[in-house]
Design an enzyme around this catalytic site. Structure first.
Site, mmCIF file in Angstrom:
data_model
loop_
_atom_site.group_PDB
_atom_site.id
_atom_site.type_symbol
_atom_site.label_atom_id
_atom_site.label_comp_id
_atom_site.label_asym_id
_atom_site.label_seq_id
_atom_site.Cartn_x
_atom_site.Cartn_y
_atom_site.Cartn_z
ATOM 1 N N ASP A 121 0.847 -1.200 0.000
ATOM 2 C CA ASP A 121 0.000 0.000 0.000
ATOM 3 C C ASP A 121 0.877 1.242 0.000
ATOM 4 O O ASP A 121 2.097 1.164 0.112
ATOM 5 C CB ASP A 121 -0.891 -0.002 1.246
ATOM 6 C CG ASP A 121 -0.053 -0.100 2.517
ATOM 7 O OD1 ASP A 121 0.393 0.949 3.004
ATOM 8 O OD2 ASP A 121 0.180 -1.223 3.023
ATOM 9 N N ASP A 134 0.475 3.548 2.417
ATOM 10 C CA ASP A 134 0.134 4.090 3.730
ATOM 11 C C ASP A 134 -1.150 4.916 3.561
ATOM 12 O O ASP A 134 -2.134 4.381 3.042
ATOM 13 C CB ASP A 134 1.313 4.887 4.291
ATOM 14 C CG ASP A 134 1.252 5.042 5.810
ATOM 15 O OD1 ASP A 134 0.938 4.038 6.486
ATOM 16 O OD2 ASP A 134 1.516 6.135 6.316
#
Length: 286
Positions: free
Chosen positions: A209, A211
């Site tokens: 991801d 974040d």
């Protein structure tokens, strides 16, 4: 039992290594209590390997509650000299995309309250930690990941946060301003404990991801982390298979003598009970 020279500690999404053969489960006790789970010892590419699910099978232990001292002590007790951490991470850089792997070379610690050393009484040890990841082992991990075709990045600063929650947007923006490259919850204190145990330590960090800083991407969730890790799990296992033959020779790095000049306590002032407790780590120097 014959010493096991290679260890693998698996993070979120990697709880077992089906490619191991001639398997035995080994439960160990340590001066710091029990490790996360049994060590699964088996043969891979002709070498004995010890695998430990970091969070326990079924992912039962949160990052801040991990007994990392017991986990690393157990690997040392088994004879492990090289330890590969398989871990999930968030990316703090646009070019480190989900699905990529980062082999970091630096650490930044933002944890709170975790035991950071084995030597909590009777003897004081100051390890050198300028290079927190073993360069020799990290290069071998990088080459193995490249061989299986996963986009890989060599180098980067791994920020370790306390968790178990993910970052706020404000935190994520500030972390980016600090110049860190990836973010996770478990590299500290594993890396420094491995150094205290004179074990080479390297991370194969899987980007799942961005974040929460990326405006075009949805904020990180558990579902996102697990889904993206599972997409890469087979390639990860293939990379480990390619890595093992590269580790058949002796170490040429300095990790194996990390404590040689690190013990500051006068030897005569170390109580016999403390010497006995730390025989596994300090015996050759005391």
């Amino acid at each position: 039992m014959e010493p096991v020279r290679i260890g693998i500690i698996g993070g979120s999404g990697l709880y077992q290594m089906e490619t191991l053969q001639d398997i035995q489960e080994v439960w160990l006790d340590t001066p710091f209590g029990p490790p996360s789970d049994a060590y699964i010892i088996g043969t891979l590419e002709g070498q004995r390997v010890a695998f430990l699910p970091r969070h326990g099978r079924g992912h039962r232990i949160m990052p801040g509650a991990l007994n990392s001292r017991a986990n690393i002590w157990g690997f040392k007790k088994l004879g492990v000299e090289r330890l590969i951490s398989i871990t999930a991470c968030g990316s703090m850089r646009e070019e480190y995309q989900p699905g990529h792997v980062v082999i970091p070379d630096q650490l930044f610690d933002r944890t709170r309250g975790r035991p950071l050393t084995f030597f909590d009484e009777g003897v004081v040890v100051h390890i050198s930690f300028a290079e927190p990841f073993c360069p020799e082992l990290s290069q071998a991990v990088y080459a193995a990941v490249q061989e299986v075709g996963i986009p890989a990045h060599r180098g980067g600063t791994f920020l370790t946060i306390e968790g178990p929650r993910f970052s706020t947007k404000a935190e994520s923006r500030i972390f980016r301003q600090w110049g860190v490259d990836i973010i996770g919850m478990t590299a500290v204190p594993e890396a420094q404990l491995a150094r205290e145990a004179e074990i080479c330590y390297a991370a194969m960090a899987h980007v799942t991801d961005y974040d929460v800083w990326h405006e075009a991407e949805e904020p990180v969730t558990v579902e996102m982390v697990v889904r993206r890790l599972l997409q890469n799990v087979e390639a990860t296992k293939q990379a480990v298979r390619r890595l093992i033959p590269r580790l058949s020779g002796p170490r040429t790095c300095q990790c194996g003598s990390a404590l040689k000049d690190a013990i500051i306590t006068d030897r005569s002032a170390i109580p016999p009970a403390v010497k006995a407790r730390f025989e596994l780590l300090l015996g050759k120097y005391l």
